[in-house]
Design a protein around this motif. Structure first.
Motif, PDB file in Angstrom:
ATOM      1  N   ALA A   1      45.563  30.320 -74.732  1.00 12.71           N
ATOM      2  CA  ALA A   1      44.910  29.481 -73.727  1.00 12.71           C
ATOM      3  C   ALA A   1      43.354  30.397 -73.347  1.00 12.71           C
ATOM      4  N   LYS A   2      43.328  31.779 -73.686  1.00  9.76           N
ATOM      5  CA  LYS A   2      41.951  32.330 -73.490  1.00  9.76           C
ATOM      6  C   LYS A   2      41.127  31.862 -74.381  1.00  9.76           C
ATOM      7  N   VAL A   3      41.597  32.211 -75.728  1.00 10.81           N
ATOM      8  CA  VAL A   3      40.416  31.984 -76.775  1.00 10.81           C
ATOM      9  C   VAL A   3      40.285  30.674 -76.945  1.00 10.81           C
ATOM     10  N   PHE A   4      41.275  29.691 -77.010  1.00  9.70           N
ATOM     11  CA  PHE A   4      40.967  28.430 -77.047  1.00  9.70           C
ATOM     12  C   PHE A   4      40.940  27.603 -75.845  1.00  9.70           C
ATOM     13  N   LYS A   5      40.298  28.130 -74.796  1.00  9.59           N
ATOM     14  CA  LYS A   5      40.298  27.511 -73.374  1.00  9.59           C
ATOM     15  C   LYS A   5      39.710  25.959 -73.574  1.00  9.59           C
ATOM     16  N   SER A   6      38.495  25.670 -74.216  1.00  8.80           N
ATOM     17  CA  SER A   6      37.880  24.467 -74.299  1.00  8.80           C
ATOM     18  C   SER A   6      38.582  23.592 -75.074  1.00  8.80           C
ATOM     19  N   ALA A   7      39.320  23.781 -76.246  1.00  6.23           N
ATOM     20  CA  ALA A   7      40.126  23.340 -76.924  1.00  6.23           C
ATOM     21  C   ALA A   7      41.219  22.621 -76.340  1.00  6.23           C
ATOM     22  N   LEU A   8      41.954  23.391 -75.366  1.00  6.93           N
ATOM     23  CA  LEU A   8      43.070  23.142 -74.641  1.00  6.93           C
ATOM     24  C   LEU A   8      42.548  22.127 -73.602  1.00  6.93           C
TER      25      LEU A   8
END
Length: 525
Positions: free
Chosen positions: A101-108
């Protein structure tokens, strides 16, 4: 612990677009600090025909011990494992979900300014998690991921030791998901289901975890056949949070089935506008009328009976003339929401001394409610079954006996003016009845006569010349001589010469309107 995300493409739509969608460049490795270690993003392969992104989380075992002790708070889920010797650095768990969730926040969130059309469209995806703890085995993994649109779900059990096959399989599986899904959907599924399968979390599950679950589960969790299991495990079997999540998911399901927005189904908990043409919501007009009546009565100590989520309590606290405000509701959940709304835990000592939230039933007398200047029953009586009204009348007017009692309730005659309300339907599905103006006045007059009050009436909202106002308010003022009759020896307050106020006016539950700022009152009994 790590996972890989792979996709395929063509010259026109190269697979390396995955880098745009993940907001991580395929040409370099990147590192990110997390609370329990370092997360690395790298691309083992990156070409127009195939691209693979890997998320590798290096868990710091010392940080794991320092930041949380025991099951569900950083320690291993198995009590037999020691603090420094456990599977947390190697098996996919809530640690990996949080890093995801932190690293791929925008993708989520499905955000990609460079390629918005690619972010919104399904992609051919292959996701692999080499070591996934699965309490429930491979069969549970298939039950959880199978209904989510994947073409194939492979959960291959990992043997305890290849040299000793007789020992059998471990509780870990190698997970491979293949199919065409939106990248955001796939990532949100992993964010929820990784800790669900592990059945443990490394951090304390607070109330805001319900919002996280519903946000990540949007579009798939409400109709999932294993919804109860997912919700219970994700929230670490905290019963109150699980119930709240289940109720909100049911609202989502009902809204989707009727083609409505959730706020149109559960509008009793929101301060939203009644119609697009009304700049001031009816809920605000009602609160303003109540506050004006309380000021006119010179009330300083006020009861909000059936306080719901505490909107009126909040408004009362803003006026320093109200030195004591008590909110009462039978619903523990409503009181919890009210406490968060009021920020009771952060409230200053002087302000906190002015407010109390009490759980109680209005069907029973309560010594805690005696001695107050005024009591408010705002949009409460219509949520009770008619046979229970006499008990409420006695508890409020006969036992608590405040100097002033304010009662507001919908005017059923005005329902014909609501364009969004089907004919014959009540404003809220929990309304047991809705009174006409004549019926409300007859009920109020009987109660006033029985318990020694005088009563006056005030319209709330636009007063239509034909059907009256949307809300009707009665102001009961106790007479100087306390001449209330004893209902047990003279007159039964539940009976009278007027006809039963609910007869002929009960409406079938229907679409609720945005005309109330309180959660549906649970039966006072």
């Amino acid at each position: 612990m790590f996972l890989t995300i792979s996709t395929t493409g063509t010259v026109e739509k190269p697979a390396t677009d995955l880098g745009f969608l993940l907001h991580k460049h395929p040409g370099k490795a990147q590192s990110f600090s997390t609370s329990h270690g370092t997360a690395h993003v790298l691309y083992p392969e990156a070409g127009p025909e195939r691209c693979t992104a890997a998320l590798l989380l290096e868990v710091d075992p010392v940080a794991l011990v320092r930041r949380g002790k025991g099951k569900g708070r950083g320690g291993a889920p198995d009590a037999a494992l020691a603090q420094y010797v456990n599977d947390r650095p190697y098996a996919a768990s809530s640690l990996l979900a949080v890093a995801l969730a932190k690293v791929f926040k925008s993708a989520l969130h499905g955000s990609c300014a460079a390629l918005p059309e690619r972010a919104a469209a399904p992609l051919p995806l292959r996701i692999e998690v080499p070591a996934l703890p699965a309490r429930g085995g491979a069969e549970l993994v298939t039950r959880l991921f199978g209904p989510l649109g994947w073409k194939t779900v492979t959960a291959e059990p990992v043997t305890l030791d290849p040299e000793f096959p007789e020992w059998g399989d471990s509780r870990y599986v190698r997970l491979v998901l293949e199919g065409e899904l939106r990248l955001a959907d796939a990532l949100n599924q992993l964010y929820v289901l990784l800790p669900v399968l592990d059945d443990a979390k490394h951090y304390w599950v607070a109330p805001d975890e319900v919002d996280k679950l519903l946000r990540a589960g949007d579009g798939w969790l409400a109709d999932h056949p294993e919804q109860k299991l997912i919700t219970s495990r994700y929230l670490s079997r905290r019963w109150g949070l699980t119930r709240e999540a289940t109720e909100r998911l049911e609202l989502v399901r009902l809204a989707e089935a009727d083609g409505l927005a959730v706020e149109d189904v559960d509008n009793a908990v929101d301060d939203t506008k009644d119609t697009e043409d009304r700049p001031v919501p009816l809920a605000e007009q009602r609160r303003a009328a109540i506050l004006a009546a309380l000021r006119a009565a010179d009330a300083t100590r006020v009861l909000d009976l059936g306080c719901g989520q505490g909107q009126l309590v909040q408004a009362l606290l803003k006026d320093v003339r109200f030195t004591e405000v008590v909110g009462v509701d039978v619903s523990a959940r409503a009181l919890s929401i009210a406490a968060r709304r009021l920020r009771l835990e952060r409230m200053g000592e002087r302000q906190a001394a002015r407010v109390k939230l009490l759980q109680g039933s209005l069907a029973y007398t309560d010594k805690r409610l005696t001695g107050y200047d005024a009591a408010v029953l705002s949009e409460v009586v219509e949520h009770l079954d008619l046979p229970r009204l006499p008990a409420l009348e006695h508890a409020v007017f006969g036992s608590a006996r405040p100097r002033t009692v304010l009662v507001t309730t919908p005017n059923v005659e005005y329902n014909v003016r609501w364009e969004s309300l089907p004919a014959g339907h009540a404003r809220h599905h929990d309304h047991r009845f809705e009174w006409t103006r004549e019926e409300f006045r007859a009920w109020a007059a009987r109660v006033a006569e029985t318990y020694g009050y005088e009563v006056g009436f005030t319209p709330v909202g636009p007063d239509d010349p034909e059907v009256g106002p949307p809300t009707q308010m009665a102001t009961f003022t106790r007479t100087d001589q306390d001449t209330a009759q004893n209902p047990g020896t003279t007159r039964n307050p539940g009976t009278g010469t007027t006809r039963n106020p609910g007869t002929g006016t009960t409406r079938n539950p229907g679409t609720a309107l945005n005309d109330t700022d309180q959660s549906p009152k649970e039966d006072a009994a």
